[in-house]
Design an enzyme around this catalytic site. Structure first.
Site, short mmCIF file in Angstrom:
data_model
loop_
_atom_site.label_atom_id
_atom_site.label_comp_id
_atom_site.label_asym_id
_atom_site.label_seq_id
_atom_site.Cartn_x
_atom_site.Cartn_y
_atom_site.Cartn_z
N LEU A 86 11.18 1.78 7.31
CA LEU A 86 10.62 2.17 6.02
C LEU A 86 11.33 3.41 5.51
O LEU A 86 11.54 4.37 6.27
CB LEU A 86 9.12 2.48 6.18
CG LEU A 86 8.38 2.82 4.90
CD1 LEU A 86 8.21 1.58 4.03
CD2 LEU A 86 7.04 3.45 5.20
N TYR A 114 0.83 -1.20 0.00
CA TYR A 114 0.00 0.00 0.00
C TYR A 114 0.86 1.25 0.00
O TYR A 114 2.04 1.22 0.32
CB TYR A 114 -0.96 0.00 1.19
CG TYR A 114 -0.40 0.52 2.50
CD1 TYR A 114 -0.70 1.81 2.94
CD2 TYR A 114 0.42 -0.27 3.29
CE1 TYR A 114 -0.20 2.30 4.13
CE2 TYR A 114 0.92 0.21 4.49
CZ TYR A 114 0.61 1.50 4.91
OH TYR A 114 1.13 1.97 6.09
N ARG A 129 8.33 4.38 -4.66
CA ARG A 129 8.41 3.41 -3.56
C ARG A 129 7.39 2.29 -3.76
O ARG A 129 7.66 1.13 -3.44
CB ARG A 129 8.18 4.12 -2.22
CG ARG A 129 8.37 3.18 -1.02
CD ARG A 129 8.29 3.92 0.29
NE ARG A 129 6.97 4.51 0.53
CZ ARG A 129 6.67 5.24 1.59
NH1 ARG A 129 7.60 5.50 2.51
NH2 ARG A 129 5.46 5.75 1.75
N LYS A 158 6.61 -1.69 2.07
CA LYS A 158 5.38 -1.12 2.65
C LYS A 158 4.20 -2.06 2.41
O LYS A 158 3.36 -1.84 1.53
CB LYS A 158 5.11 0.27 2.07
CG LYS A 158 4.15 1.11 2.90
CD LYS A 158 4.11 2.54 2.40
CE LYS A 158 3.12 3.40 3.16
NZ LYS A 158 3.52 3.61 4.58
N GLU A 187 11.67 2.88 14.65
CA GLU A 187 10.79 3.95 14.19
C GLU A 187 9.53 3.97 15.03
O GLU A 187 9.37 3.17 15.95
CB GLU A 187 10.45 3.78 12.70
CG GLU A 187 9.92 2.42 12.33
CD GLU A 187 9.89 2.19 10.82
OE1 GLU A 187 9.96 3.18 10.06
OE2 GLU A 187 9.77 1.03 10.39
N ARG A 246 -7.03 -20.75 -1.39
CA ARG A 246 -5.96 -20.59 -0.41
C ARG A 246 -4.79 -21.56 -0.64
O ARG A 246 -4.98 -22.77 -0.75
CB ARG A 246 -6.53 -20.81 1.00
CG ARG A 246 -5.52 -20.57 2.12
CD ARG A 246 -6.13 -20.85 3.49
NE ARG A 246 -5.10 -20.72 4.51
CZ ARG A 246 -4.82 -19.61 5.18
NH1 ARG A 246 -5.50 -18.51 4.92
NH2 ARG A 246 -3.88 -19.58 6.10
#
Length: 281
Positions: A201, A33, A52, A144, A176, A100
């Site tokens: 990140l 995301y 990114r 991310k 972070e 799955r």
């Protein structure tokens, strides 16, 4: 009033939006995301975020579902359809839907979802009070992904303790915040922040703020630091796409400076917002 969201090629009311129960983003957090800020109905830091995004997708074996220009147009259309002046747009791309199986399948049709969050981003920053907690996340924090359970857990625990956020610690050093990069400022005015690696990140706001600080002739040192060192700092702050530069007033009960936002974070925030407005698209 209902928001208009984007799901797999269609703009629809949020109540009508849906994805498969077999989507790998739901089953395995097999998804990436990005979140971009919106100021004055324009998109901030687009080039950094889309670069990114492409890198993160590549790190887990996925490609871009469409071009940067097409994605930008979807962002702009959402701003228009939701009459949005300020806030954020979230973009989530999953590997797709299939029965799955832990093995990552090839050549699935990716799921692409975007939605807006209208909220005030600019204005005076009052500052946050944070607590330290062990960093329990996986080892590839430079990607991310949507697997934000650990971050959600530590932020929730911070709220239970009456604080605003958490600074995560690994091997004795701050990595972070729960959803932001962190910084301290020494008595000499030096900005210290964790160096880039798989442990954090690579923040888009971080990159811009460090560039601004360098242009303002501020001294910067990128290295790990401890909570104890942070508590001795004259000020501290955090950066993120939708909070820009936010002062930190207290760390584990120790108040920094005089307990108010410091001059370094205030000035960096002012300049960052000025530049973001000029460069938005």
């Amino acid at each position: 009033m209902s928001r208009t969201v984007y799901v797999n090629g269609a703009f629809v009311p949020e109540e009508e939006a849906s994805v498969s129960i077999f989507d790998r983003g739901f089953l395995f957090a097999d998804a990436i995301y990005e979140v971009t800020a919106v100021i004055d109905s324009k998109i901030c830091e687009w080039e950094g975020h889309v670069a990114r995004l492409e890198r993160s997708l590549g790190e887990i074996g996925m490609g871009m579902p469409m071009s940067s220009e097409e994605l930008l147009e979807i962002h702009r259309e959402l701003v228009k359809r939701n009459d949005m002046e300020e806030g954020a747009i979230y973009l989530q791309i999953t590997r797709g839907a299939i029965d799955r199986d832990f093995v990552m399948p090839k050549d699935l049709e990716q799921t692409v979802v975007l939605f807006t969050q209208a909220k005030k981003l600019t204005g005076e920053k009052k500052g946050l009070r944070v607590v330290s907690m062990p960093d329990i996340r996986w080892a590839r924090r430079d990607i991310k992904t949507v697997q934000l359970l650990a971050a959600s857990m530590v932020k929730t625990e911070a709220k239970k303790q009456g604080k605003d956020d958490a600074w995560m610690v690994e091997d004795g050093f701050v990595t972070e915040g729960s959803s932001n990069n962190t910084y301290i400022v020494t008595a000499e005015g030096k900005i210290i922040t964790r160096n880039l690696s798989n442990s954090i990140l690579p923040g888009i706001t971080r990159k811009s703020v460090l560039r601004i600080a360098e242009e303002m002739k501020m001294e910067i040192e990128e290295r790990p630091y401890t909570i104890e060192e942070a508590q001795k700092a004259t000020e501290a702050f955090m950066t993120a796409a939708t909070s820009f530069v936010t002062p930190v007033l207290e760390i584990d009960g120790v108040e920094l400076g005089d307990g108010t936002p410091g001059p370094v974070s205030k000035r960096l925030c002012e300049v960052y917002i000025e530049e973001a407005r000029k460069a938005s698209c």
